[in-house]
Scaffold this active site. Structure first.
Site, short mmCIF file in Angstrom:
data_model
loop_
_atom_site.label_atom_id
_atom_site.label_comp_id
_atom_site.label_asym_id
_atom_site.label_seq_id
_atom_site.Cartn_x
_atom_site.Cartn_y
_atom_site.Cartn_z
N TRP A 1 1.03 -1.27 -0.41
CA TRP A 1 -0.01 0.14 0.15
C TRP A 1 0.51 1.45 0.07
CZ3 TRP A 1 -4.46 -0.69 -2.23
CH2 TRP A 1 -4.97 -2.05 -1.36
N ASP B 1 -1.14 7.14 6.39
CA ASP B 1 -2.72 5.89 6.31
C ASP B 1 -2.64 5.29 7.28
OD1 ASP B 1 -3.92 3.90 4.79
OD2 ASP B 1 -2.80 3.18 3.01
N LYS C 1 -12.33 -1.33 7.64
CA LYS C 1 -11.83 -2.29 8.30
C LYS C 1 -12.18 -2.32 9.81
CE LYS C 1 -8.09 -2.44 5.25
NZ LYS C 1 -8.50 -3.05 4.54
#
Ligand code: PLP
Length: 355
Positions: free
Chosen positions: A100, A167, A191
């Site tokens: 990511w 992030d 999530k």
């Protein structure tokens, strides 16, 4: 009963799902579905205001920050962060701690120079790179606080002469963070906060409007903040469910309380992995994630039968990401410790059978 260890979308509290389901039929006695009401109605405006208020309360967001609910997932933020914060001809620093992070830095290259200050790519990202200096001439440094695929997490942060962009997709609201230490925090909701379809953005207002470039309205944090996340039709359902989840978290005692629970879940599970002769943890010990616990079997032939046993026990979503293999138990906020014990029992039973 299912025990949902899925990495994303992750588990949501059952009572939240029940409330959300009821709202789809009749939203708060309006006689309309949540999916039909106008986003400009007072009913929805109070949902959005409540969601923003809960974010500010739970994270003790200081003055001078905007809280937004945007669309496009964290992947869109990979581009919007540099679009809004990296001046023409400027440079941004990135810590490459996983796939990511790599995707984020690739997007930044569309907007300026990127300096990768540290990477753990050579070890397939089994640890958090810590040995780096933050370049003082960078517009910001970007980090990924929890690496969902590899099961590593930053357990401490560093002093930075430049704003830190984080992030936090897979550990948002799982532990205390000092928002003032960050220039920008973003996280896909799916999530730990709500359903897919909404992305939380918390940005320090004083960093905005300084790139010298024209930014289209939908991609412009200033425009989105000025319009209170309502420049266009917001994802009403995803924001509502996020609000319910944040409310659930507040009722549980907030971030400090959930952090304690998350620590306990992670501790018992890693203890079992370390003790059990069949399994071995993937991540470096000091960087082990309290959200995504990655482990493999010492003997590859044990993998399939253990998955089968998990299936029989109602343990779902535990198969590891294809780039790591083995297993990944995601133990997000809504997963009760009782589910972790069901997994531990299965691991012990499997070890007993395969002595
Ligand atoms: N960042 C992290 C740490 C993630 O785990 C993910 C998805 O799993 C993403 C970014 C991408 O998020 P999205 O699917 O919301 O674009």
């Amino acid at each position: 009963m299912k025990h949902n260890f899925g990495a994303g979308p992750g588990i949501l509290p059952h009572e939240v799902l029940k409330q959300a389901a009821a709202a789809v039929i009749d939203f708060n006695g309006t006689g309309l579905s949540l999916l039909e009401i106008s986003h400009r109605s007072p009913e929805f405006e109070s949902v959005l205001n409540e969601a923003v208020k809960l974010v500010k309360e739970l994270y003790e967001v200081p003055e001078g920050y905007s809280v937004m609910f945007l669309q496009g997932g964290a992947s869109t933020q990979f581009a919007l962060a540099p679009y809004n914060l990296l001046p023409e001809g400027g440079k941004a620093a990135y810590v490459e701690s996983g796939v990511w992070a790599n995707k984020a830095l690739k997007e930044a290259k569309f907007f300026g120079d990127v300096e990768v200050v540290a990477t753990s790519k050579e070890s397939n990202f089994t640890y958090i790179p810590k040995d780096f200096t933050v370049p003082a001439d960078a517009a910001y440094i970007h980090i990924t606080t929890n690496n969902t695929i590899y099961g590593t997490q930053m357990h401490s942060f560093f002093d930075s002469p430049v704003p830190v962009v984080a992030d936090m997709s897979s550990d948002i609201f799982s532990r205390k963070v000092n928002v003032a230490d960050f220039g920008l925090i973003y996280a896909g909701a799916q999530k730990n906060m709500g359903p897919a379809g909404v992305t939380l953005v918390i940005v320090k207002d004083s960093l905005l409007g300084k790139t010298g470039r024209k930014i289209p309205a939908m991609f412009n944090y200033q425009v989105q903040a000025e319009n209170g996340s309502m420049y266009n039709t917001p994802p009403v359902f995803a924001i509502y469910v996020s609000m319910l989840t944040l409310n659930w978290l507040k009722a549980k005692g907030g971030v400090a309380a959930i952090e304690k629970e998350n620590d306990a879940k992670a501790r018992v599970l890693y203890e079992e992995i370390d003790r059990n002769p069949i399994f071995k943890a993937v991540a470096a010990k000091e960087d082990r994630s309290h959200m995504n616990v990655c482990f493999v079997t010492e003997n590859p032939e044990h993998e399939k039968p253990f998955l089968k046993l998990c299936d029989e026990r109602g343990i779902v979503g535990i198969k590891g990401h294809r780039s790591v293999g083995g297993f990944r138990a995601s133990i997000y906020n809504a997963l009760p410790i009782t589910s972790v014990y069901v997994l531990i029992d299965a691991m012990q039973e499997f070890a007993e059978k395969n002595k």
